[in-house]
Design an enzyme around this catalytic site. Sequence first.
Site, short mmCIF file in Angstrom:
data_model
loop_
_atom_site.label_atom_id
_atom_site.label_comp_id
_atom_site.label_asym_id
_atom_site.label_seq_id
_atom_site.Cartn_x
_atom_site.Cartn_y
_atom_site.Cartn_z
N SER A 67 0.81 -1.39 -0.05
CA SER A 67 0.07 0.03 0.12
C SER A 67 1.05 1.51 0.06
O SER A 67 0.22 2.34 -0.27
CB SER A 67 -0.89 0.23 1.21
N LYS A 104 0.48 4.53 6.82
CA LYS A 104 0.01 5.33 5.92
C LYS A 104 0.46 6.70 5.94
O LYS A 104 1.01 7.21 7.06
CB LYS A 104 -1.58 5.28 5.85
#
Length: 147
Positions: A67, A104
């Site tokens: 990701s 993230k």
Amino acid sequence: MKTLQSQNLTFFIPEPVEDAGANFFDTGISAGFPSPADDFKEQRLSLDEELVKNKEATFYARVSGQSMIGAGLDDNDLLVIDRSLEPENNKIAVCFLDGEFTVKRLRVEKGEVWLQPENPNYPIIKITEENDFVIWGIVTNVIKKLY
């Protein structure tokens, strides 16, 4: 080294070793034409001293997943995480979200928080009051294997 396993990250608690360090040549390594070898001065370099600013608040974690590939964080990379740093917009953070750790990019705007992946195949996550959410630490460095 102590470890803690999560689905997306494996955490490592650093154990400093006194007088640890590898040979270090402080002249810079040319990516173009080589410089004469007699210009090299050998010193000792400790990666702990170079990468860790706050030993009590620093952890390592191994990335699992794709990701964050756009930010240069690939599967199996080792992250250096400092828990003493304040979270800020655009920083890469390790977060605890609904029972699972994730890494993230933080997006903070008008009192709202989003966790943005750096891969278009993954969704942006908007944090709401219903989420169990903690910003666990800020990523300061990434260590990669090149082979």
